[in-house]
Enzyme design. Structure first.
Site, PDB file in Angstrom:
ATOM      1  N   GLY A   1      32.947  34.346  -1.681  1.00  0.00           N
ATOM      2  CA  GLY A   1      33.374  34.142  -0.303  1.00  0.00           C
ATOM      3  C   GLY A   1      32.211  33.980   0.650  1.00  0.00           C
ATOM      4  O   GLY A   1      32.232  34.478   1.773  1.00  0.00           O
ATOM      5  N   CYS A   2      31.204  33.268   0.243  1.00  0.00           N
ATOM      6  CA  CYS A   2      29.948  33.126   0.984  1.00  0.00           C
ATOM      7  C   CYS A   2      29.781  31.674   1.436  1.00  0.00           C
ATOM      8  O   CYS A   2      30.332  30.758   0.830  1.00  0.00           O
ATOM      9  CB  CYS A   2      28.805  33.529   0.043  1.00  0.00           C
ATOM     10  SG  CYS A   2      27.133  33.297   0.674  1.00  0.00           S
TER      11      CYS A   2
END
Length: 179
Positions: free
Chosen positions: A34-35
């Site tokens: 989730g970066c």
């Protein structure tokens, strides 16, 4: 100690000796699903497809230490990577890369290659973000963010460290030279 003296855990919790990778070129990466750098999975898979048959292995270690950007358990992370980025290299067990719970492999990697500096368009942003967390970040070897990549030659030497701002395609030529 040498890189081949370490063991790591696969995503199912089984021990894997780094000696299993003797003779291979390794790209060891701490990742997150989730970066802002998560799309680098696409580039990593492209490198893997291009060079795996010639001896490249990509060792993917999910890490939740930077902004809690690797939520989920090991199987959920693996499924995400396969579904979203069609990765065919395997994910290892989620780890810590800094601090008292860091795995020994990462202690070794950081001892071999310190912080290389953020580059490119996102470099200035990362300098600000990381500088707020650790004002002295430029002077220590800690992993600064997700998608820090260590390139290891066929003899087990850590030859280069690429920070998260370096896209996988920028490593292509270096991998080719080592193969």
């Amino acid at each position: 100690m040498a890189i081949y003296d370490y063991t790591v855990l696969d995503r199912k919790g089984n021990e894997v000796s780094m000696a299993d990778f003797k003779g291979k070129v390794l790209l060891i990466v701490n990742t997150a699903t989730g970066c802002g750098f998560t799309p680098q999975y696409k580039g990593l898979e492209e490198l893997y497809q291009k060079y795996h048959d010639k001896g490249l292995e990509i060792l993917d270690f999910p890490c939740d230490q930077f902004g809690h950007q690797a939520p989920g358990d090991d199987e959920e992370i693996h499924e995400f990577c396969q579904m979203k980025y069609k990765t065919s290299f395997d994910n290892f067990k989620k780890i810590e890369v800094n601090g008292e719970n860091e795995i020994p492999l990462y202690t070794f990697l950081k001892s071999q290659k310190g912080f290389a500096g953020f580059t490119g368009i996102k470099g200035a942003i990362m300098n600000q973000v990381v500088g707020k967390i650790d004002p002295d970040f430029k002077n220590n070897a800690s992993i600064k963010w997700n998608f820090t990549k260590f390139l290891v030659d066929r003899e087990g030497n850590v030859v280069e460290r690429f920070e998260s701002t370096v896209e996988p395609k920028k490593i292509d030529e270096k991998i080719e030279q080592l193969l």
